[in-house]
Design a protein around this motif. Sequence first.
Motif, PDB file in Angstrom:
ATOM      1  N   PRO A  71       0.574  -1.229  -0.186  1.00 55.29           N
ATOM      2  CA  PRO A  71      -0.088   0.088   0.004  1.00 55.29           C
ATOM      3  C   PRO A  71       0.929   1.270  -0.096  1.00 55.29           C
ATOM      4  N   GLU A  72       0.341   2.476  -0.076  1.00 59.27           N
ATOM      5  CA  GLU A  72       1.039   3.571  -0.125  1.00 59.27           C
ATOM      6  C   GLU A  72       1.742   4.010   1.201  1.00 59.27           C
ATOM      7  N   SER A  73       1.262   3.539   2.169  1.00 58.81           N
ATOM      8  CA  SER A  73       1.821   3.941   3.546  1.00 58.81           C
ATOM      9  C   SER A  73       1.946   2.533   4.201  1.00 58.81           C
ATOM     10  N   PHE A  74       3.046   2.167   4.817  1.00 61.65           N
ATOM     11  CA  PHE A  74       3.516   0.854   5.332  1.00 61.65           C
ATOM     12  C   PHE A  74       4.532   0.799   6.102  1.00 61.65           C
ATOM     13  N   GLU A  75       4.685  -0.069   7.139  1.00 61.05           N
ATOM     14  CA  GLU A  75       6.064  -0.456   7.741  1.00 61.05           C
ATOM     15  C   GLU A  75       6.498  -1.508   7.137  1.00 61.05           C
ATOM     16  N   ASP A  78       5.736  -4.915   7.763  1.00 59.72           N
ATOM     17  CA  ASP A  78       4.440  -5.251   7.191  1.00 59.72           C
ATOM     18  C   ASP A  78       4.306  -6.151   5.749  1.00 59.72           C
ATOM     19  N   LYS A 156      13.089   1.050   3.653  1.00 57.93           N
ATOM     20  CA  LYS A 156      11.851   1.657   3.479  1.00 57.93           C
ATOM     21  C   LYS A 156      11.380   2.575   2.227  1.00 57.93           C
ATOM     22  N   GLN A 157      12.894   3.382   2.218  1.00 52.92           N
ATOM     23  CA  GLN A 157      12.724   4.332   0.754  1.00 52.92           C
ATOM     24  C   GLN A 157      12.894   3.530  -0.428  1.00 52.92           C
ATOM     25  N   GLU A 160       9.669   2.197  -1.186  1.00 47.57           N
ATOM     26  CA  GLU A 160       8.536   3.045  -1.551  1.00 47.57           C
ATOM     27  C   GLU A 160       9.128   3.540  -3.009  1.00 47.57           C
ATOM     28  N   ASN A 163       7.727   0.802  -5.412  1.00 50.01           N
ATOM     29  CA  ASN A 163       6.316   0.831  -5.501  1.00 50.01           C
ATOM     30  C   ASN A 163       5.982   1.784  -6.369  1.00 50.01           C
ATOM     31  N   TYR A 164       6.420   2.898  -6.073  1.00 55.21           N
ATOM     32  CA  TYR A 164       5.747   4.305  -6.709  1.00 55.21           C
ATOM     33  C   TYR A 164       6.228   3.882  -8.523  1.00 55.21           C
TER      34      TYR A 164
END
Length: 208
Positions: A71-75, A78, A156-157, A160, A163-164
């Motif tokens: 998803p757009e926001s995640f840890e 997760d 994380k980056q 991201e 994913n983007y």
Amino acid sequence: MVEVKNIFCIGRNYANHALELGNAIPSSPILFSKPTHSLVKADGSEIRYPGGRGEIHHELEIVLHIAKDVPESFEVEDVVDQMALGIDFTLRDEQSKLKDKGHPWLKAKGFPNSAVITDFWAFPGVEGCKEVEFSLSKNGETVQLGNIRDMMFDFKQVIEHCNYYFGLKKGDIIYTGTPEGVGPIRHGDTLSLRWGQDEKGSFKVALD
Ligand code: ZN
């Protein structure tokens, strides 16, 4: 082996590696991918590589396995369920020529057996990874030693960005960049990938 969909890779994610090749340090992650045909298990047996195409360099990397559509926001914990060690093999001379021409790196990065992978194991979390050094030995001598604390773009980056640009889904894997110490392989070399003291995989190099 776990199911693998797409193979994404990060270039120049450790400053000392970028510098050893005389490359600029990037301000955002450099992304590329490999065909799934490039994937091969480090299971102790011999792996074949193309001879006569210039130097082939080993790049030891931590590989993350994506557990679900991101998803757009995640840890990180997760969306990543397992990790492995891998080698992003690179036809360095060919890559230099491609770079000079401004061409994509695919020919230098996507050849058969260019994505070596160990067995996956349960992801210990970002903090857990910081506690462990990962290393590559060549013929018994340690040639690469890394810790994710030295990454310029953290997990994380990296997730991201992938994913983007591409959309990350269950079954995708990410090679997260190599620390310094990359170098050429030769016929008959034995390579061993270690997580701390734990050997996760090894293989012998055969050049065609
Ligand atoms: Zn790499």
